[in-house]
Write an enzyme that holds these catalytic residues in place. Sequence first.
Site, PDB file in Angstrom:
ATOM      1  N   TYR A  57     -17.768 -22.896  10.265  1.00 59.55           N
ATOM      2  CA  TYR A  57     -16.979 -23.704  11.190  1.00 59.55           C
ATOM      3  C   TYR A  57     -15.493 -23.647  10.874  1.00 59.55           C
ATOM      4  O   TYR A  57     -14.660 -24.038  11.707  1.00 59.55           O
ATOM      5  CB  TYR A  57     -17.455 -25.159  11.165  1.00 59.55           C
ATOM      6  N   LEU A  66      -9.527 -21.637   8.290  1.00 56.40           N
ATOM      7  CA  LEU A  66      -8.864 -22.691   7.522  1.00 56.40           C
ATOM      8  C   LEU A  66      -9.870 -23.238   6.510  1.00 56.40           C
ATOM      9  O   LEU A  66     -10.673 -24.119   6.811  1.00 56.40           O
ATOM     10  CB  LEU A  66      -8.375 -23.809   8.444  1.00 56.40           C
ATOM     11  N   ALA A  67      -9.833 -22.677   5.311  1.00 56.68           N
ATOM     12  CA  ALA A  67     -10.763 -23.084   4.262  1.00 56.68           C
ATOM     13  C   ALA A  67     -10.326 -24.423   3.671  1.00 56.68           C
ATOM     14  O   ALA A  67      -9.139 -24.666   3.466  1.00 56.68           O
ATOM     15  CB  ALA A  67     -10.824 -22.016   3.166  1.00 56.68           C
ATOM     16  N   HIS A  68     -11.293 -25.291   3.382  1.00 56.05           N
ATOM     17  CA  HIS A  68     -10.989 -26.582   2.775  1.00 56.05           C
ATOM     18  C   HIS A  68     -12.280 -27.219   2.293  1.00 56.05           C
ATOM     19  O   HIS A  68     -13.377 -26.765   2.609  1.00 56.05           O
ATOM     20  CB  HIS A  68     -10.282 -27.508   3.768  1.00 56.05           C
ATOM     21  N   ALA A  69     -12.138 -28.272   1.513  1.00 54.65           N
ATOM     22  CA  ALA A  69     -13.281 -29.037   1.031  1.00 54.65           C
ATOM     23  C   ALA A  69     -12.864 -30.504   0.951  1.00 54.65           C
ATOM     24  O   ALA A  69     -11.689 -30.844   1.152  1.00 54.65           O
ATOM     25  CB  ALA A  69     -13.744 -28.529  -0.326  1.00 54.65           C
TER      26      ALA A  69
END
Length: 294
Positions: A57, A66-69
């Site tokens: 997603y 857009l990589a994130h955690a």
Amino acid sequence: MSQLSDLVDPTAILLDAPAQDWRAAIRLSGDLLVSAGATTGSYTDAMIRTVEEHGPYIVIAPGFALAHARPDDSVLRTALSFVRLAEPVEFGNQANDPVTLVMALAAADSSAHQAALAALAGVLADPEGRRALDSASTPDEVLTALGAYGAAGSADARTAGTAQVAGTEGAPASATAAAPAADPAPTGASAVVDPDAVPSKNLILTVCGNGLGTSLFLKNTAEQVLDRWGWSSYLDIQATDTISAKGRAKEADAILTSGAIADTLGDVGVRVEIIENFTSQAEIDAVLRRVYAV
């Protein structure tokens, strides 16, 4: 709220880097955050796990991820990194693969990065801005393309990309069926009321796995559409995560999200609209017209 110029360090920009697969691409972007002193290595691992758990997603526009955690102790400060890959990589997102640009977002809280994401949405929605990112030869050129040396910010981003919206001429000046009865629409509204429509709850949820990255990005673009319509005073758009969305779904008129997150949500008792390109006002315009029968 921080702007792009506050969050993208020149040392956190890597151009034409080789990556074997999507995990390697995310790791490159995470390593840049570590080198810039923004995160520890465990945050990079968390970004990879997020995609393993929720699907691709994070690929929110053609060729862009857009990589994130979720924020935790591994985030030392709010920051962004930028990686342009030497060769495109498949993330498993049918609509937007293959990916050439990967940005990693580390958010220390829920608000410091909102203006930066709004500005980024504007850059990606602008064909010239995207071409500049694809062709930049130095970190300084990347920062210039991101608007880091100019006045780019939430105000600029909210007006960026409006030329791509199809059919906005003659769009409703304000809500009719969707507007609260106590605050009727100004004269000139041209919406046609669907006989099957129900009273609006005046809330839209945008949803991602963590509630702080792609959901905010989608919220920004949807708010641009409402601004064009003149509906911003009638509808509230809130970004949230999958867990909260399941609990709050029936408070909303609709949920806007990616296909991967829609699969995770399942049947929540309210309409779930899948958005493929989170930078496309035209796509979101069409979805909101269906939701509100205008």
